[in-house]
Design an enzyme around this catalytic site. Structure first.
Site: not given
Ligand code: FBP
Length: 559
Positions: A87, A151, A182, A208-209, A211
């Site tokens: 993300g 992803r 991941d 990075k994230t 979250d």
């Molecule tokens: P990452 O852990 O890859 O940084 O992504 C987290 C996130 O932003 C979550 O908060 C959310 O649930 C998810 O990505 C959404 O995923 P997508 O971009 O595939 O809709």
């Protein structure tokens, strides 16, 4: 100065002039630092299993950069590749800028390429040379649009083999993977694979994230968390003010955070709404969905008796996976969906899909599945991502909660225990915050992470994550180094199989931030102690422009 000024907003033009501050230790590059290596490390859990899987990269020492003279460093031009994975998170472009500048600082002939569209770019050998000219337009901007993200999980032996071949075709000496738990697991596996094959190429990860669940003593926060929570806090603060003005709605706000509730906790601190759900607490108290709803109803009734039929509730998107019976259901569905992929994907209607999984679920879980509203039932069965995660961003938990709250309130009304009026409004804030223009903190932090990664690569380290520490101190005093990726790993069940993965850092219920929250939350319930943090400030008093998250501040207060 921005090159394409006609396409840029006034703020973009001003922001392009921002020069990230580097930690002192990085300023003179490798020539001005010594490398201190600590003791051999262990994985966070499942040591024997992880060691067996990472024979060549397990047990590496933590590396710290200190000011001094580097005697061993050989200055031969190298080529580095960077990939943005998972993300989006504010500051990704500054990681690229820091990496680029760090490489060029040491040797003008060093080059950087970016794989396009995430790890699939490595597998398809799709890349672009990073140039100073193009990079100029992306410095201090949000988004990942320079080279995009994806992803794809690199896990089969064919995929590892094409990764190796494509790195060789591009003549790349090192790969920098910018990602969450991941993606950095992917980085660790590629580093191990290359070592096992006797190939001398480095792999370095960047935390990075938005979250905020990739953290430990060294990785104090993942990048993007600061900016994203500031954006969500502005929005939630505005809703608090609207609620307090109109006094007629209950706002149910779901916030991103796939597993951990860090985002919700941070936004809770910054806005002080009436109810803040924390998934980790719900799990620890083994609260059923019905108990969670009772807690919400209790506050609604109390506020109603005080003449306040309005309020704000924050719901972390990952809460759904913390409610024990739903956690059990999602885990069982993960196995069923992975074991019956083809058969399941051939089913057209929702009813057929529901019937198919219900036949395979236990009696208890099948009953739960049938009780769920149609929308939610279909969302929990949605396709898992390549890492085996359920897409919680697509599950409208706030709507499920509202439906259940409404039902309980009407029962109470029938019994004469509630006379109020319940009108609800739903919000989901996730994508709104992931690509925001990075705060000064994230702009500096990401630039330093990238610059530091360049130093790790030039020193020949592999299987490490770039870390920057002491983040509540002034930027020039930040400390830097490399953390072995295997140190963060454990074994978990993914898509029905045991896999080595970097362990997610959930909200620590014994930690200082959560304790601060529990000290204050009762006050927030009945009163209107709302805070209105307003938009991110890039210019002005340092107290506002350099402000870190409350989470980081609480974590770093001297005990
Ligand atoms: P990452 O852990 O890859 O940084 O992504 C987290 C996130 O932003 C979550 O908060 C959310 O649930 C998810 O990505 C959404 O995923 P997508 O971009 O595939 O809709």
């Amino acid at each position: 100065m921005l090159k394409k000024q006609c396409n840029a907003s006034e703020l973009q033009i001003e922001r392009a002039k921002f020069k990230p501050v580097l930690p002192e230790v990085l300023k003179n590059g490798l020539n001005g630092m010594t490398i201190v290596k600590g003791k051999s490390t262990k994985s966070i859990a499942d040591q024997e299993k992880v060691k067996e899987l990472f024979k060549n990269t397990y047990g590496l020492p933590i590396v710290t950069f200190k000011k001094g003279k580097n005697k061993t460093f050989k200055n031969k031009a190298i080529k580095v590749a960077v990939v943005l994975s998972g993300g989006q998170a504010p500051g990704g472009h500054n990681v690229i800028a820091g990496l680029f500048d760090g490489l060029k600082k040491i040797n003008k002939k060093n080059t950087l390429i970016g794989y396009l569209g995430g790890p699939s770019g490595i597998l398809n050998n799709k890349y672009q040379k990073i140039t100073a000219d193009v990079l100029r337009d992306y410095r201090n901007t949000g988004g990942f649009d320079y080279i995009q993200s994806g992803r794809t999980k690199i896990e089969t032996s064919e995929q590892f083999c094409s990764t190796k071949d494509n790195l060789a075709i591009c003549n790349v000496n090192a790969l920098v993977v910018v990602g969450g738990d991941d993606s950095n697991t992917n980085a660790a596996m590629i580093a191990e694979y290359l070592k096992e094959q006797g190939i001398d190429k480095c792999v370095i990860g960047i935390p990075k994230t938005i979250d905020g669940d990739l953290k430990n003593k060294y990785i104090e926060t993942s990048f993007g968390f600061d900016t994203a929570t500031k954006i969500y806090s502005e929005l939630v603060g505005n809703i608090c003010r609207d609620a307090n003005s109109a006094r007629k709605y209950w706002h149910f706000v779901r916030l991103m955070g796939r597993s951990a509730s860090h985002i919700t906790l941070e936004v809770g601190f910054k806005t002080q709404p009436n109810i803040v759900l924390i998934g980790e607490e719900i799990l620890a108290k083994n609260m059923t969905l019905s108990k969670v709803v009772d807690g919400i109803v209790d506050v609604i009734v109390k506020r109603s008796k005080a003449g306040k039929d309005f309020g704000i509730i924050l719901v972390p998107e990952g809460v759904i996976e913390f409610i024990p019976e739903i956690k059990e259901l999602i885990s069982a569905l993960n196995d069923i969906l992975s074991d019956n992929k083809d058969e399941f994907s051939n089913l057209d209607s929702m009813e057929d899909k529901k019937e198919f999984v219900c036949k395979k679920l236990s009696e208890k879980l099948s009953a739960l599945m049938l009780e769920l509203p149609v929308g939610i039932a279909s969302q929990v069965m949605s396709e898992r991502d390549p890492h085996g995660n359920v897409s919680v961003s697509l599950i409208e938990t706030e709507k499920l909660l509202i439906e259940m709250v409404r039902k309980k309130l009407s029962e109470l009304k029938r019994d004469g225990q509630y006379t109020g009026k319940f009108s609800s409004i739903t919000h989901f804030f996730g994508y709104e915050g992931r690509c925001g223009m990075p705060s000064n903190f994230d702009a500096n932090y990401t630039y330093a992470l990238g610059y530091n990664a360049a130093m790790l690569v030039l020193s020949g380290f592999t299987g490490y994550m770039s870390y920057i520490q002491h983040l509540t101190k002034p930027t020039k005093n930040w400390e830097c180094g490399g953390l072995p990726l295997t140190m963060m790993m454990n074994i978990e069940k993914r898509s029905g199989k045991e896999k080595p993965v970097i362990q997610k850092a959930l909200v620590d219920l014994k930690g200082r931030p959560f304790k601060e929250f529990t000290k204050n939350r009762d006050k927030w319930t009945i009163g209107e102690n709302y805070l209105f943090p307003g938009p991110i400030q890039y210019f002005g008093p340092k107290d506002i422009t350099e402000m870190t998250t409350k989470t980081l501040q609480y974590e770093q207060i001297k005990k």
